[in-house]
Design an enzyme around this catalytic site. Sequence first.
Site, PDB file in Angstrom:
ATOM      1  N   HIS A 162       1.027  -1.084  -0.179  1.00 17.05           N
ATOM      2  CA  HIS A 162      -0.235  -0.113  -0.203  1.00 17.05           C
ATOM      3  C   HIS A 162       0.835   1.720  -0.279  1.00 17.05           C
ATOM      4  O   HIS A 162       2.249   0.790   0.177  1.00 17.05           O
ATOM      5  CB  HIS A 162      -1.002   0.489   1.304  1.00 17.05           C
ATOM      6  CG  HIS A 162      -0.128  -0.187   2.436  1.00 17.05           C
ATOM      7  ND1 HIS A 162       0.248   0.819   2.842  1.00 17.05           N
ATOM      8  CD2 HIS A 162      -0.657  -1.285   3.537  1.00 17.05           C
ATOM      9  CE1 HIS A 162       1.138   1.046   3.847  1.00 17.05           C
ATOM     10  NE2 HIS A 162       0.455  -1.118   4.947  1.00 17.05           N
ATOM     11  N   CYS A 173       2.938  -4.546   6.725  1.00 17.09           N
ATOM     12  CA  CYS A 173       2.153  -5.031   5.306  1.00 17.09           C
ATOM     13  C   CYS A 173       3.774  -4.204   4.626  1.00 17.09           C
ATOM     14  O   CYS A 173       4.504  -3.799   5.260  1.00 17.09           O
ATOM     15  CB  CYS A 173       1.227  -3.477   4.916  1.00 17.09           C
ATOM     16  SG  CYS A 173      -0.602  -4.075   5.521  1.00 17.09           S
TER      17      CYS A 173
END
Length: 216
Positions: A141, A149
Amino acid sequence: MNPAPAAADLYHGSIDNVLAAYGPLAEIRMKPHFMRAEMEYPPQEIVLLATKEEKALELWARNDGDFKFIRSYPIRKASGGPGPKLREGDKQVPEGIYRITHLNPNSQFHLSMRLNYPNSYDLMRAAKEGRSNPGGDIYIHGKAQSTGCLAVGDIAIEELFVLVNTIGTERASVVIAPHDPRKKPLDGFASHLPLWAVELYADISREFAKYPRSDI
């Protein structure tokens, strides 16, 4: 004075809105990298190679022939350290061979692409060890903050989001390693790792070996 926008107003609403907002500029930025690699844009298939230690995300692509290196993006933030993700809340970035399952235009981190963690291998290992909650919701992201992440910044995720949408998620894969095994071997016997890391790291190393670079 205008009131502050509601949280939902900060999101893009749909993939079509993302493409309208970022698509043309993203393609303009991407095409010179493909031209240098002597490859037409868009490609038929891509692979993203992520390395935790180097904090790099390499983009490789192909049309009819071999994969070619297109460019490398810096990973702005990735929590945890070397070693696979084992459970919910361990803040580890997974290690392994993954697919992109879908694109999220309404991420709190600008845009995001979800990985299929836990994949069948992760689930098999969790079941054998009695780990009932291996975690999930792992994304590549935007922005520069992350828990489990890979955050690559807004410009990078715009380019990758547009590219993956163009070619289709089924034509994009992601390989995540603790460090680049093309530089030095992965040590699956390290004391902090589960015993099966030897097998996992052998698989990851074989994948990276498919994408040789003369400059490393």
